[in-house]
Design a protein around this motif. Structure first.
Motif: not given
Ligand code: PEP
Ligand code: MN
Length: 333
Positions: A102, A126, A131-132, A164, A181, A183-185, A206, A236, A268, A271, A297
């Motif tokens: 991760c 990856r 990190k979010p 990301e 990347q 990310g989802a957020r 994502k 994901r 994915d 997640h 991961e």
């Molecule tokens: C990730 O790939 O570590 C991640 C935070 O993914 P996602 O945006 O899908 O939560």
């Protein structure tokens, strides 16, 4: 609107037609398929006389595209798109396995994981560096130092890398990152998407936690509208009323997106479920459903991982997954 040309149209006539359409203020997107050339018309097409266009000798058919996503639409580009990530091709039958932790945690960790996942058959590494995290008190990633470590792992193993991005101002740090990347957020961080559209970098987009497939494609459209068509979509897991798993993997997203778009689609499973023991099953399901790849991961010491240890596979588990994924692929071809 799209205009499908008849086969064997002389180049001069084709250029004439394109010039005429551009003269009406339209952008013309040309896609050369195996059998047909499709002209995608972007802009205010209300001025185009469909009967006149359809009646031209070199035009086979004309259709309006009602969906708001145009460049991402399969009607615009009927063939599958292949995205090249540092020499690794994804899409149109090219299946890719992306693996790694991760988060990048240390030099020893990322180099060891890179070597092990490569041995097991992963083609791309990856590693999160920005990190979010839901909590501001949790590990936020090694940031620029993490990218340096990923680049070192790339030099050691030859694996292209994905990480990301959360802020467009960080783009210079991602110069040597092969796949960026979103990310989802951040799927609907439109300013970020616009900046990525100005680059030529492959983008792993994502799906947001609560976004529809149409919204995902509109986000891809933001990047494509800027001129960057190197996009890989990733399902994901989405938020549902179910809490037993971290999210709910929407496997139907694969055949749905395959109808809607020409862009490659990867899954994915990590997640999506949040539990390492369930990751293999979801990986096989996604493969059987026609995904173009997986992002999984993998950690050298999941119990002590700084992020997402519960869903991280050990090296042994990952090796088994890659072997069985291969068998599933052979079974469905
Ligand atoms: C990730 O790939 O570590 C991640 C935070 O993914 P996602 O945006 O899908 O939560
Ligand atoms: Mn994670």
């Amino acid at each position: 609107m799209i205009a499908v040309l008849k086969t064997g149209v002389p180049e001069a006539q084709r250029q004439n037609l394109i010039g005429w359409l551009e003269g009406m203020g339209l952008k013309v997107h040309i896609s050369e398929g195996e059998f047909h050339t499709v002209l995608g018309l972007i802009g205010d097409t209300s001025r185009v006389d469909m009967d006149l266009l359809g009646g031209l000798e070199i035009v086979e058919s004309v259709r309006r595209i009602s969906e708001p996503y145009k460049k991402a639409n399969r009607k615009f580009f009927p063939d599958d798109t292949i995205v090249d990530v540092g020499g690794v091709k994804i899409g149109k039958g090219n299946f890719v396995t992306i693996a790694g932790p991760c988060s990048v945690e240390s030099e020893e960790q990322i180099i060891l994981v890179a070597k092990k996942v490569k041995e097991a058959g992963a083609q791309i590494l990856r590693g999160g560096t920005f990190k979010p995290r839901t909590s501001p008190y949790d590990f936020q990633g090694l940031k620029a130092d993490g990218i340096e470590l990923l680049l070192e792992a790339k030099r050691e193993t030859g694996l292209p890398i994905v990480s990301e991005i959360m802020n467009a101002n960080h783009l210079p740090l991602f110069e040597e990152v092969d796949l960026i990347q979103v990310g989802a957020r951040n799927m609907q961080n439109f300013e970020l998407l616009k900046e990525l559209g100005k680059t030529k970098k492959p983008i792993l987009l994502k799906r947001g936690l609560a976004n529809t497939l149409k919204e995902l494609l509109m986000s891809a459209e933001y990047i494509m509208a800027g001129g960057n068509e190197n996009i890989i979509l990733c399902e994901r897991g989405i938020r549902t009323f179910e809490t037993y798993t971290r999210n709910t993997l929407d496997v139907s997203a694969i055949p749905s997106l395959k109808e809607m778009t020409h862009l490659p689609v990867i899954i994915d499973p990590s997640h999506a479920c949040g539990h390492a023991r369930m990751v293999p099953s979801l990986a096989y399901a996604a493969t059987a459903c026609g995904a173009d790849g997986l992002i999984i991961e993998v950690h050298n010491d999941p119990k002590n991982a700084l992020c997402d240890g519960a869903q991280s596979l050990t090296f042994e588990q990952f090796e088994e997954v890659t072997k069985k994924v291969q068998k599933v692929r052979e079974a469905i071809i």
